[in-house]
Design an enzyme around this catalytic site. Sequence first.
Site, PDB file in Angstrom:
ATOM      1  N   GLY A  81       0.815  -1.217   0.000  1.00 10.00           N
ATOM      2  CA  GLY A  81       0.000   0.000   0.000  1.00 10.00           C
ATOM      3  C   GLY A  81       0.846   1.263   0.000  1.00 10.00           C
ATOM      4  N   ARG A 145       1.009  -5.691  -4.954  1.00 14.61           N
ATOM      5  CA  ARG A 145       0.992  -6.611  -3.816  1.00 14.61           C
ATOM      6  C   ARG A 145       1.435  -8.037  -4.175  1.00 14.61           C
ATOM      7  NH1 ARG A 145      -0.726  -4.428   0.802  1.00 14.61           N
ATOM      8  NH2 ARG A 145      -2.195  -2.687   0.788  1.00 14.61           N
ATOM      9  N   ASP A 176       5.903  -8.006   5.578  1.00 17.92           N
ATOM     10  CA  ASP A 176       5.950  -9.144   4.654  1.00 17.92           C
ATOM     11  C   ASP A 176       7.009  -8.942   3.576  1.00 17.92           C
ATOM     12  OD1 ASP A 176       4.149 -10.842   5.658  1.00 17.92           O
ATOM     13  OD2 ASP A 176       2.514 -10.363   4.263  1.00 17.92           O
ATOM     14  N   LYS A 202       8.340   0.567   5.407  1.00 13.13           N
ATOM     15  CA  LYS A 202       7.186   1.378   4.956  1.00 13.13           C
ATOM     16  C   LYS A 202       5.877   0.800   5.458  1.00 13.13           C
ATOM     17  CE  LYS A 202       4.503  -0.129   2.512  1.00 13.13           C
ATOM     18  NZ  LYS A 202       3.510  -0.837   1.691  1.00 13.13           N
ATOM     19  N   THR A 203       4.954   1.553   5.881  1.00 11.21           N
ATOM     20  CA  THR A 203       3.523   1.264   6.006  1.00 11.21           C
ATOM     21  C   THR A 203       2.856   2.332   6.861  1.00 11.21           C
ATOM     22  OG1 THR A 203       1.745  -0.192   6.720  1.00 11.21           O
ATOM     23  CG2 THR A 203       3.792  -0.458   7.914  1.00 11.21           C
ATOM     24  N   ILE A 204       1.739   2.841   6.377  1.00 12.24           N
ATOM     25  CA  ILE A 204       1.013   3.831   7.182  1.00 12.24           C
ATOM     26  C   ILE A 204       0.464   3.180   8.445  1.00 12.24           C
ATOM     27  CG2 ILE A 204       0.302   5.266   5.208  1.00 12.24           C
ATOM     28  CD1 ILE A 204      -2.614   4.027   5.905  1.00 12.24           C
ATOM     29  N   ASP A 205       0.310   1.832   8.425  1.00 12.50           N
ATOM     30  CA  ASP A 205      -0.305   1.146   9.569  1.00 12.50           C
ATOM     31  C   ASP A 205       0.545   1.211  10.833  1.00 12.50           C
ATOM     32  OD1 ASP A 205      -2.210   0.564   7.741  1.00 12.50           O
ATOM     33  OD2 ASP A 205      -2.055  -1.615   7.877  1.00 12.50           O
ATOM     34  N   TYR A 243     -24.966  15.613  15.765  1.00 13.86           N
ATOM     35  CA  TYR A 243     -24.606  14.314  15.171  1.00 13.86           C
ATOM     36  C   TYR A 243     -23.586  13.556  16.014  1.00 13.86           C
ATOM     37  CZ  TYR A 243     -26.594  16.210  10.828  1.00 13.86           C
ATOM     38  OH  TYR A 243     -27.414  16.752   9.888  1.00 13.86           O
ATOM     39  N   MET A 250      -7.999   3.466   8.680  1.00 11.77           N
ATOM     40  CA  MET A 250      -7.249   2.302   8.193  1.00 11.77           C
ATOM     41  C   MET A 250      -6.385   1.676   9.277  1.00 11.77           C
ATOM     42  SD  MET A 250      -5.867   2.562   4.348  1.00 11.77           S
ATOM     43  CE  MET A 250      -6.943   2.203   2.969  1.00 11.77           C
ATOM     44  N   ARG A 252      -5.491  -2.614   9.338  1.00  8.12           N
ATOM     45  CA  ARG A 252      -6.248  -3.866   9.372  1.00  8.12           C
ATOM     46  C   ARG A 252      -5.783  -4.785  10.493  1.00  8.12           C
ATOM     47  NH1 ARG A 252      -7.020  -5.298   3.473  1.00  8.12           N
ATOM     48  NH2 ARG A 252      -4.824  -5.824   3.595  1.00  8.12           N
ATOM     49  N   GLU A 427      -7.433   8.702   1.844  1.00 10.37           N
ATOM     50  CA  GLU A 427      -7.193  10.163   1.919  1.00 10.37           C
ATOM     51  C   GLU A 427      -5.807  10.492   2.449  1.00 10.37           C
ATOM     52  OE1 GLU A 427      -9.627   8.477   3.162  1.00 10.37           O
ATOM     53  OE2 GLU A 427     -11.561   9.368   2.713  1.00 10.37           O
ATOM     54  N   ARG A 429      -2.955   8.249   2.392  1.00 15.47           N
ATOM     55  CA  ARG A 429      -1.820   7.420   1.977  1.00 15.47           C
ATOM     56  C   ARG A 429      -0.901   8.090   0.949  1.00 15.47           C
ATOM     57  NH1 ARG A 429      -3.336   1.297   0.946  1.00 15.47           N
ATOM     58  NH2 ARG A 429      -3.980   2.173  -1.052  1.00 15.47           N
TER      59      ARG A 429
HETATM   60  P1  FBP Z   1       0.585  -1.963   3.684  1.00 14.51           P
HETATM   61  O1  FBP Z   1       0.547  -2.883   4.856  1.00 14.51           O
HETATM   62  O2  FBP Z   1       0.942  -2.636   2.417  1.00 14.51           O
HETATM   63  O3  FBP Z   1       1.445  -0.769   3.943  1.00 14.51           O
HETATM   64  O4  FBP Z   1      -0.880  -1.371   3.440  1.00 14.51           O
HETATM   65  C1  FBP Z   1      -1.649  -0.985   4.524  1.00 14.51           C
HETATM   66  C2  FBP Z   1      -3.023  -0.494   4.117  1.00 14.51           C
HETATM   67  O5  FBP Z   1      -3.029   0.899   3.893  1.00 14.51           O
HETATM   68  C3  FBP Z   1      -4.032  -0.873   5.193  1.00 14.51           C
HETATM   69  O6  FBP Z   1      -4.187   0.117   6.153  1.00 14.51           O
HETATM   70  C4  FBP Z   1      -5.272  -1.150   4.389  1.00 14.51           C
HETATM   71  O7  FBP Z   1      -6.065  -2.095   5.034  1.00 14.51           O
HETATM   72  C5  FBP Z   1      -4.739  -1.689   3.109  1.00 14.51           C
HETATM   73  O8  FBP Z   1      -3.488  -1.123   2.929  1.00 14.51           O
HETATM   74  C6  FBP Z   1      -5.608  -1.403   1.916  1.00 14.51           C
HETATM   75  O9  FBP Z   1      -5.053  -1.991   0.797  1.00 14.51           O
HETATM   76  P2  FBP Z   1      -5.481  -1.726  -0.698  1.00 14.51           P
HETATM   77  O10 FBP Z   1      -4.726  -0.527  -1.157  1.00 14.51           O
HETATM   78  O11 FBP Z   1      -5.022  -2.953  -1.406  1.00 14.51           O
HETATM   79  O12 FBP Z   1      -6.952  -1.489  -0.733  1.00 14.51           O
END
Ligand code: FBP
Length: 553
Positions: A81, A145, A176, A202-205, A243, A250, A252, A427, A429
């Site tokens: 991602g 991926r 991974d 790398k990963t925003i997660d 509201y 995000m 997962r 929004e 990434r």
């Molecule tokens: P990475 O682990 O590859 O960095 O991606 C994380 C992520 O942004 C998650 O937060 C999200 O669940 C997923 O990618 C969404 O993936 P896709 O772009 O395939 O919809």
Amino acid sequence: MKITPLQQARYQYSPKLPGMLRGGIAEICVKDGAPTQSVADQEKIAALFPNTYGKNEITFQKGKNTSATKKQVVGVILSGGQAPGGHNVICGLYDALKATDQDNVLYGFKGGPSGLIEDDYVIFDDEYINAYRNTGGFDIIGSGRTKLETEEQFKIVEGVCKKHGITAIVIIGGDDSNTNAAVLAEYFAAHNSGVQVIGCPKTIDGDLKNEDIECSFGFDTATKTYAEIVGNIERDANSAKKYWHFVKVMGRSASHVALETALQTQPNICLIGEEVAEKKMSLAEITDYIADSVANRAAKGWNFGVAIIPEGIVEFVPEFSVLIAEINELLAGAKADAFNALATWKEKYAFIEAGLTPASMAVFAQLPEGIQQQLFLERDPHGNVQVSLIESEKLFSEMVKKNLADRKAKGEYKGKFSPLHHFLGYEGRCAFPSNFDADYCYSLGYNAFMLIQYGYTGYLSKVSNLSSPAEEWVAGGMPITKMMNMERRHGADKPVIRKALVELDGKPFTYFAERRATWAVETCYVYPGAIQYFGPTEVCDLTTRTLALEQGK
Ligand code: FBP
């Protein structure tokens, strides 16, 4: 492409390097550290990586550059991602490579690991690189991926490297992809291919971190972007006062993004998946927890609020995981045809009721009908439920609505509940990288080239001391095998980099847990505003709250 004034101004930004990498390539030398061991399962990992295991940690320092003179031809891929700052990793890599020798060459393989297998590439030059400096996105070469993990793929990659005279590959990816980088490095070493492999985290997660890697790039910008939006929503909620906003963010497999967004914005509710799993919370308990906040605020006359829900939450709820496993089993193979042949939802419901255990049926029965149907209709090519598609923000808001109706019937609640839903992910990434990510990524790339130049392989580019000014950052490398342990994946034991989940005894979670009871009832919102790129350092160079708390700041 139209260049906006901001993009034009960002082209002029000079990313900050760690002090030890400043002053020119000729003045960077290696300080050898201690030999390393994997974090667990040492014997097994050592046996699987006979050529790359146990190497020394290294740091760079100022001194005479003693690396061998050799023409470097490097290939780079972006994997998984998007995460803000990926372009700057490539820019840093390119700049160090060219500063070392103008004849060095950088190949960018397109579309992620598959570009390396299909030999689909560009050769970077100044003009190409300059168009991407300090910009968000992965569009410089694209990402993908595809997993690079089989011997057959490695052989193909070896052939591609041979064809172009490639001496090193840089893999920019998450846990991974970097696990696979270590396996590829071992393969090349075992086959004397003369190709080095270096990874970049790398990963925003935010779930690729450990005692060596303080954070993955992209987490800073993505969470600041989400926090800006959540802060704006909070301010709207506090203005209109009508509201309840359910905001899914995000992440997962871990809830770092949700936690960081909450630390920056102080919403009324933020669920943390790791806590839900640890406490074995049921859907009903989570619903009750949110409904309590809604009711308590309503009692003060506040029929508004904000709740943050991590994307992967339902997978952390034990009873929900059991339900999913049973549904997958219920529809395995030909049974799916029998189910699909039923004409009405009523008939399908009866089929489900007959197939699930009473405990799972009780969980299923609580779900809103839209979610029930989603579980059966949207399945992956293997016929399994696509948990990532479940709209958990709607699931909880509908369950809360029902819970409040029950409370109302008993005279326990008199408020109004009008929920709105948001999903924040894409929004953030590809946002323009914050100064932190622009600097960190450029440093990771620059540093990756220095590791190549000094002959290392199977290492992750490591830049640490990140909550201090960039001048004090420490650059070096860590063998990827040091971060590995054995885990059961798809029915087999595999060496992998351990995924970092939110630690419930860690400082960020503790800080949050100590305050959330107040946030749930009072209105303690914080409005961080947009990322600032130009201005005072205390505004522009802020790190995440997670990093600051972890480093005692
Ligand atoms: P990475 O682990 O590859 O960095 O991606 C994380 C992520 O942004 C998650 O937060 C999200 O669940 C997923 O990618 C969404 O993936 P896709 O772009 O395939 O919809």
